[in-house]
Design an enzyme around this catalytic site. Structure first.
Site, PDB file in Angstrom:
ATOM      1  N   VAL A  47       1.158  -3.754   4.155  1.00  0.00           N
ATOM      2  CA  VAL A  47       0.899  -4.955   4.694  1.00  0.00           C
ATOM      3  C   VAL A  47       2.063  -6.039   4.547  1.00  0.00           C
ATOM      4  CG1 VAL A  47      -1.493  -5.003   4.542  1.00  0.00           C
ATOM      5  CG2 VAL A  47      -0.428  -6.182   2.766  1.00  0.00           C
TER       6      VAL A  47
ATOM      7  N   SER B  57       0.897  -1.096  -0.189  1.00  0.00           N
ATOM      8  CA  SER B  57      -0.069   0.077  -0.276  1.00  0.00           C
ATOM      9  C   SER B  57       0.687   1.333  -0.137  1.00  0.00           C
ATOM     10  CB  SER B  57      -1.000  -0.024   1.186  1.00  0.00           C
ATOM     11  OG  SER B  57      -2.162  -0.783   0.823  1.00  0.00           O
TER      12      SER B  57
END
Length: 309
Positions: free
Chosen positions: A263, A65
């Protein structure tokens, strides 16, 4: 800008590392499940060209991300603010990063911000180019420009693993296509997005992204404008309000630094006009942030008085 080992940072890493046992690696993407949960590394890059580090800073990891910040910058360069924010909002959600709830319950039916998955998919679809390869190449080129590092690539194994497990992202993309937020073929968007998320680099490279943003888009040594100041400002603002998933408000209070997590365990932070920070610690908390990385950011902020608030 070569990073040199720093004893103070080493001590902080050792203090934060105990928290890795409280988290777990992201196993919903099979390739990420192979990461060492006990790993933790940090690099800090400064405007004078110095860089200090601790841990295995040369080990590469995927951005996940964190790549949303680069994609947003490129989408803004390609299309301008008005176009981008007609299709993606500017508000935090308070929901998990992969939630579909607000898309269904909010009018108009557009993602609330570019840092959640729905918003990131919309942003990625705005990046110009005639093929996935050309568009990915443009994202990587901008990443190389911002970091000053050549030869940045993406992890094909991780990209394939994500592509095979991207059904929720496909659902988000199809929902967005229904309301014309996304206009192109969904599989094209998903392929580009998974490859974008699989761009990989080490901690010092991550810190260099943070440093460029911290300096309002300028190269710290040459003064060359790598990103327009307005684009850098928008990216940093979203990092404060939405960068740490649905823990962004708490992070702003406890740490007070614009940051974006991923993540794979990465955290990229930009301390305005002072430094950029890159962290990789794959063990995650329940909200998807590096659990030891968060603790380390708190320690860094307190020890060096880095909070912008």
């Amino acid at each position: 800008m070569d990073c040199r080992s720093d004893e103070e940072l080493f001590q902080l890493v050792q203090e934060s590392k105990v928290h890795t046992a409280e988290g777990k690696v992201a196993d919903y993407i099979p390739a990420l499940a192979q990461a060492d949960p006990d790993s933790l590394a940090v690099a800090m890059a400064f405007p004078d060209g110095s860089c200090y580090s601790a841990g295995d800073v040369n080990k590469k990891s995927t951005l996940q991300s964190i790549s949303k910040v680069i994609a947003l910058a490129l989408a803004l360069l390609d299309n301008g603010e008005e176009y981008v924010f007609q299709r993606v909002g500017m508000e935090p959600t308070g929901d998990p990063f992969n939630s579909i709830i607000k898309l269904e319950t909010t009018e108009p039916h557009k993602p609330l911000n570019p840092m959640i998955n729905a918003g990131a998919l919309a942003v990625t679809s705005m990046i110009k180019g005639d093929s996935v390869e050309e568009r990915l190449g443009r994202i990587i080129h901008l990443t190389e420009l911002i970091t000053g590092v050549e030869g940045i690539g993406y992890n094909k194994e991780v990209a394939m693993s994500e592509l095979q497990t991207a059904d929720l992202n496909r659902s988000l993309a199809y929902y967005l296509k229904q309301y014309h937020v996304i206009e192109e073929n969904v599989e094209t968007v998903i392929e580009l997005y998974t490859k974008q998320c699989a761009i990989e680099m080490n901690c010092s490279d991550l810190a260099k992204i943070g440093l460029t943003l911290a300096m309002d888009g300028k190269h710290p040594l040459t003064g060359e404008t790598l990103l327009p100041p307005r684009v850098a400002s928008i990216c940093k603002t979203f990092m404060v309000t939405c960068g740490m998933y649905n823990a962004s408000g708490e992070f702003a209070i406890r740490v007070g630094i614009p940051a974006k997590s991923g993540v794979a365990g990465g955290i990229m932070a930009a301390v305005p006009y002072r430094c950029g920070i890159g962290i990789f610690g794959p063990a995650l908390d329940e909200r998807g942030n590096s659990i030891a990385g968060w603790d380390l950011m708190e320690r860094l902020s307190k020890k060096y008085d880095l909070s912008m608030f």
